[in-house]
Design a protein around this motif. Structure first.
Motif, mmCIF file in Angstrom:
data_model
loop_
_atom_site.group_PDB
_atom_site.id
_atom_site.type_symbol
_atom_site.label_atom_id
_atom_site.label_comp_id
_atom_site.label_asym_id
_atom_site.label_seq_id
_atom_site.Cartn_x
_atom_site.Cartn_y
_atom_site.Cartn_z
ATOM 1 N N MET A 1 -64.721 -59.969 -53.545
ATOM 2 C CA MET A 1 -64.176 -59.893 -52.542
ATOM 3 C C MET A 1 -63.284 -58.757 -52.205
ATOM 4 O O MET A 1 -62.535 -58.474 -53.249
ATOM 5 C CB MET A 1 -63.149 -61.173 -52.269
ATOM 6 N N TYR A 212 -70.708 -60.859 -44.289
ATOM 7 C CA TYR A 212 -69.636 -60.493 -43.696
ATOM 8 C C TYR A 212 -69.048 -61.792 -43.095
ATOM 9 O O TYR A 212 -67.655 -61.966 -43.269
ATOM 10 C CB TYR A 212 -69.551 -59.213 -42.848
ATOM 11 N N THR A 216 -66.250 -63.162 -45.912
ATOM 12 C CA THR A 216 -65.121 -62.393 -45.652
ATOM 13 C C THR A 216 -64.386 -62.888 -44.497
ATOM 14 O O THR A 216 -63.222 -63.746 -44.646
ATOM 15 C CB THR A 216 -65.134 -60.880 -45.407
ATOM 16 N N THR A 220 -60.977 -65.413 -45.037
ATOM 17 C CA THR A 220 -59.799 -64.389 -44.868
ATOM 18 C C THR A 220 -58.783 -64.664 -43.663
ATOM 19 O O THR A 220 -57.809 -64.688 -43.523
ATOM 20 C CB THR A 220 -59.955 -62.951 -45.323
ATOM 21 N N GLN A 254 -64.102 -56.165 -42.558
ATOM 22 C CA GLN A 254 -65.086 -55.977 -43.947
ATOM 23 C C GLN A 254 -65.840 -54.657 -43.495
ATOM 24 O O GLN A 254 -66.044 -53.908 -44.504
ATOM 25 C CB GLN A 254 -66.107 -57.260 -44.021
#
Length: 375
Positions: A1, A212, A216, A220, A254
């Protein structure tokens, strides 16, 4: 990550609230990760989680919650919203949700570092490397215990979600959200691993962008932001706009992380040395003529054999990719996703305060972190 120091420099809550996050996280770990006879292991886990990181996911949860609140208490305000409006201390329920994302993040980092054979994380030893010290720095012992430590962190996150003292409708929505995000994050990690072992000609940008999105952007940005919105009582239509904003911003984030990595000096843990297939790499490769592409493929294959001059070779590859237009193409893709985020932030379905805050955040990031004005 990925967790670039520059990327995670965003400050979304006050220092007082940031301190509340850290204190609550400490209490949560002490409560959920204590076991008789395993004090040395759990102490290392606690120290590792608390020692670093900018808590961007808890911050996003709290930031979204606060900007989604009604302007005054009343019949339409949820219980946790009324508690937040009534005092300076963040409600325990909100902090539990925020810290659950941080524990999930710590789980992912722990396993990610094992997958990547990483030595360090956050200017300290990777957790599995630290745990190896419990058995004379035995690598296998550290790896095995690191896997278990990651499992424990995931279990602690799940337990925190299940123990939330939230109204039934919010409780259901929060559990559904976490379950979905946790699943797609796993799929994103699987894409990352599979793509790193696929022939270069078989790797395509759309698959990497899906990685992505799942690996991510979902955990996130989308998960933390939606959990804050749910606790503030935001309706389904507004949540949809928040989701669109978060996923677009997450993919831009990302891509920027990839670009920052490519522009930086080669270091342990960088994408090239780890053999990661990024959008920046693949898009630049496609722009090369046949001869340069063949040479790049040979260099990348040689790099995977970890030759004595791996760092110098990786640095040469890095310059080749930049010369082939990797940065220009990455910036174009980042701009595309930021435009999508801007559109989502303009939705009239959003609470007015949140709509304004999203716009200000994008303005700040576009001229700061994303550096779109630089050629």
């Amino acid at each position: 990550m990925a967790e670039s120091g520059q990327a995670m420099g965003w400050t979304l809550v006050s220092e007082t609230q940031r301190s509340q996050i850290d204190r609550h996280l400490h209490r949560v770990i002490d409560r959920l990760l204590s076991a008789e006879g395993l004090e040395s292991m759990t102490g290392m886990i606690r120290s590792w989680v608390l020692a670093g990181g900018k808590r961007i996911r808890p911050q996003l949860c709290i930031w979204t919650f606060q900007h989604s609140l009604p302007t005054a208490t009343g019949g339409g305000a949820t219980a946790v919203a009324q508690a937040a409006l009534a005092g300076d201390e963040l409600p325990a329920l909100l902090l539990d949700a925020a810290c659950a994302w941080e524990l999930f993040h710590a789980f992912l980092l722990t396993h990610d570092d094992i997958i990547d054979s990483a030595l360090t994380r956050r200017q300290q030893g990777a957790l599995h490397r630290q745990l190896a010290a419990l058995d004379h720095n035995c690598p296998k012992f550290g790896t095995n215990l690191g896997i278990v430590a990651g499992d424990l962190l995931f279990s602690a996150a799940v337990r925190l979600w299940h123990e939330l003292d939230a109204p039934a409708d919010q409780y259901r929505d929060l559990l559904k959200l976490f379950s979905r995000v946790a699943t797609v994050t796993g799929f994103g990690q699987a894409i990352d691993i599979c793509q790193s072992h696929a022939p270069l000609e078989a790797v395509d940008e759309q698959t990497l962008l899906r990685e992505y999105l799942w690996k991510t952007a979902a955990y996130t940005f989308e998960g933390p932001m939606l959990s804050g919105a749910i606790l503030a009582g935001v309706d389904e239509e507004a949540r949809s706009a928040i989701s669109s904003f978060a996923l677009a911003l997450g993919q831009a984030y990302q891509l920027q992380n990839d670009l920052l990595d490519l522009r930086s000096q080669v270091h342990e843990g960088c994408d090239l040395l780890q053999g990661k297939r990024t959008v920046a790499l693949i898009s630049a490769r496609l722009q090369m003529d046949d001869e340069r592409r063949r040479k790049l493929d040979c260099d990348l294959a040689a790099l995977q054999r970890d030759p004595p001059g791996a760092v110098a070779l990786a640095d040469r590859i890095r310059h080749e990719l930049l010369a082939a237009g990797a940065e220009v193409q990455a910036r174009a893709k980042i701009a595309h996703f930021l435009t999508a985020a801007v559109e989502a932030a303009r939705s009239k379905r959003l609470p007015e305060s949140l709509r304004g805050a999203m716009g200000e955040l994008l303005k700040s990031l576009s001229t700061g972190y994303f550096e779109l004005t630089q050629a």
